[in-house]
Design an enzyme around this catalytic site. Structure first.
Site, PDB file in Angstrom:
ATOM      1  N   CYS A   6      -5.950   4.410   8.977  1.00 45.04           N
ATOM      2  CA  CYS A   6      -7.059   4.510   8.018  1.00 45.04           C
ATOM      3  C   CYS A   6      -7.895   5.774   8.244  1.00 45.04           C
ATOM      4  CB  CYS A   6      -7.946   3.279   8.119  1.00 45.04           C
ATOM      5  SG  CYS A   6      -9.323   3.301   6.954  1.00 45.04           S
ATOM      6  N   CYS A  49     -10.213  -5.366   3.112  1.00 44.64           N
ATOM      7  CA  CYS A  49     -10.885  -4.081   2.863  1.00 44.64           C
ATOM      8  C   CYS A  49     -11.953  -4.275   1.788  1.00 44.64           C
ATOM      9  CB  CYS A  49      -9.856  -3.044   2.429  1.00 44.64           C
ATOM     10  SG  CYS A  49     -10.430  -1.339   2.567  1.00 44.64           S
ATOM     11  N   CYS A  95      -6.945  -5.756   9.637  1.00 49.18           N
ATOM     12  CA  CYS A  95      -6.205  -4.874   8.729  1.00 49.18           C
ATOM     13  C   CYS A  95      -4.868  -4.417   9.326  1.00 49.18           C
ATOM     14  CB  CYS A  95      -7.051  -3.661   8.384  1.00 49.18           C
ATOM     15  SG  CYS A  95      -6.230  -2.538   7.229  1.00 49.18           S
ATOM     16  N   CYS A 115     -11.952  -4.934   9.378  1.00 53.54           N
ATOM     17  CA  CYS A 115     -10.963  -3.954   9.830  1.00 53.54           C
ATOM     18  C   CYS A 115     -10.088  -4.470  10.973  1.00 53.54           C
ATOM     19  CB  CYS A 115     -11.656  -2.662  10.232  1.00 53.54           C
ATOM     20  SG  CYS A 115     -12.568  -1.887   8.871  1.00 53.54           S
ATOM     21  N   TYR A 175      -6.117  -1.411 -17.052  1.00 53.65           N
ATOM     22  CA  TYR A 175      -5.833  -2.250 -15.889  1.00 53.65           C
ATOM     23  C   TYR A 175      -5.072  -3.510 -16.289  1.00 53.65           C
ATOM     24  CZ  TYR A 175      -5.991  -6.075 -12.752  1.00 53.65           C
ATOM     25  OH  TYR A 175      -5.574  -7.148 -12.028  1.00 53.65           O
ATOM     26  N   GLU A 203      -5.869 -12.730 -15.953  1.00 46.81           N
ATOM     27  CA  GLU A 203      -6.336 -11.352 -15.808  1.00 46.81           C
ATOM     28  C   GLU A 203      -7.631 -11.102 -16.570  1.00 46.81           C
ATOM     29  OE1 GLU A 203      -5.471  -9.304 -13.705  1.00 46.81           O
ATOM     30  OE2 GLU A 203      -3.549 -10.088 -13.030  1.00 46.81           O
ATOM     31  N   ASP A 205      -7.037  -1.308  -9.855  1.00 44.56           N
ATOM     32  CA  ASP A 205      -8.269  -2.064 -10.053  1.00 44.56           C
ATOM     33  C   ASP A 205      -9.266  -1.642  -8.988  1.00 44.56           C
ATOM     34  OD1 ASP A 205      -7.247  -3.254  -7.754  1.00 44.56           O
ATOM     35  OD2 ASP A 205      -8.266  -5.134  -8.202  1.00 44.56           O
TER      36      ASP A 205
END
Length: 305
Positions: free
Chosen positions: A204, A188, A198, A195, A115, A32, A133
């Site tokens: 959306c 995205c 997606c 798209c 985060y 992380e 995030d």
DNA sequence: GAACCGTGGAA
DNA sequence: TTTCCAAGGTT
């Protein structure tokens, strides 16, 4: 919505070592921190080296901070290496060498913000946390708010939305967090979103609105000619140096230094090519000292011992 | 809130 | 070639 996104995640998620069930909490924490502003592909090899060399926080804490900075390589933002070293020391000192599992305990560690604390609590300990995030922010912005990009800074409204979307069950919430993040990273995306791939394009708000452009222009960070560029070039020298580097070596042509530049000739030449003013170089050196990324030893600069 | 902090790959 | 931006945090 949840079903479609988590279903997509189950089918297409990348296999990343820090996502493996047997990855330690320490491995997750290291990943992380390394992933803060650094792409996955560049983190992978360095993460592997770190976990082999320092499989536990105690291992890293037992070595000089400079070793963390050196092995950080060119991941960028080397203060992260310093803070990870400090976090390892804090984990040994305050938590018996075990990475803590609550948001508050994690947040107290150096280099761990809201985060990272939420991400480690969720992904390493299976806790139900609101992880937000840049990927999740962008997905939410498009999917629910109908705008191309989230605002420059994280708002309380966004946190509220993310909290409301979080499934009640802990295990499901962890998968949801990871799935939305992955959707933002792979589909995205900030530029040229895919798209057609997606799973929730039908829902959306941004697509429904006709893909309106961003309402503001993100201002990029200047780089050429900045102090940061000089700091980076100086640090590249220090990472390769096996003995303290006298300040005058940063000023002269590497060719004039002869055997003295052995081993660090390439990064020294790169630094010299920047042709930075003496004042800027001094500022960079002072900054590195002030940040603890370098220290003076017998008149020369070196990584912290 | 704004500024600052690295690096390299893709567009 | 230049611009964009990537699992942020700290001051």
């Amino acid at each position: 919505m949840h079903h479609r996104i988590t279903g997509w995640f189950a089918a297409t998620a990348r296999e990343l070592p820090w996502r493996e069930p047997d990855c330690s909490a320490w491995g997750v924490l290291v990943s992380e921190v390394m992933l803060q502003q650094t792409p996955v592909v560049r983190v992978l090899p360095v993460w592997q080296e770190w976990l082999e060399r320092w499989p536990t926080p105690a291992g890293l804490a037992g070595e000089p901070a400079g070793e963390a900075v050196r092995s950080w390589g060119r991941l960028g933002y080397p203060r992260r290496a310093l803070r990870l070293h400090a976090a390892a020391a804090a984990i040994v000192r305050d938590h018996g060498g075990t990475v803590p599992g609550t948001f508050a305990e994690l947040l107290a560690l150096p280099g761990v913000g809201s985060y990272t604390a939420a991400a480690v609590a969720a992904f390493a300990y299976g806790r139900r946390e609101t992880v937000v995030d840049t990927n999740i922010r962008r997905v939410h912005a498009r999917l629910f708010s109908g705008v191309a990009l989230p605002s420059p800074s994280l708002s309380a409204t966004e946190m509220r939305l993310a909290a409301e979307l979080l499934p009640d069950d802990a295990g499901t919430s962890v998968r949801w967090n990871a799935a939305v993040m992955e959707l933002g990273a792979l589909v995205c995306t900030a530029r040229a979103p895919k798209c057609t791939d997606c799973p929730v394009r039908d829902s959306c708000a941004w697509l429904a609105a006709g893909e309106p452009p961003p309402s503001y222009v993100p201002k990029g960070q200047a780089w050429h000619g900045t102090d940061r560029q000089v700091r980076g070039a100086v640090l590249a020298v220090l990472r390769l140096a096996d003995s303290p580097v006298p300040p005058e070596m940063f000023q002269r042509e590497p060719a004039d230094l002869g055997f003295a530049a052995e081993g660090i000739g390439v990064p020294l030449a790169a630094l010299h090519r920047l042709n930075s003013a003496a004042e800027q170089l001094e500022r960079a050196l002072a900054g590195l000292l002030g940040d603890g990324l370098a220290e003076l030893h017998e008149g020369g600069y070196q990584l912290p011992a």
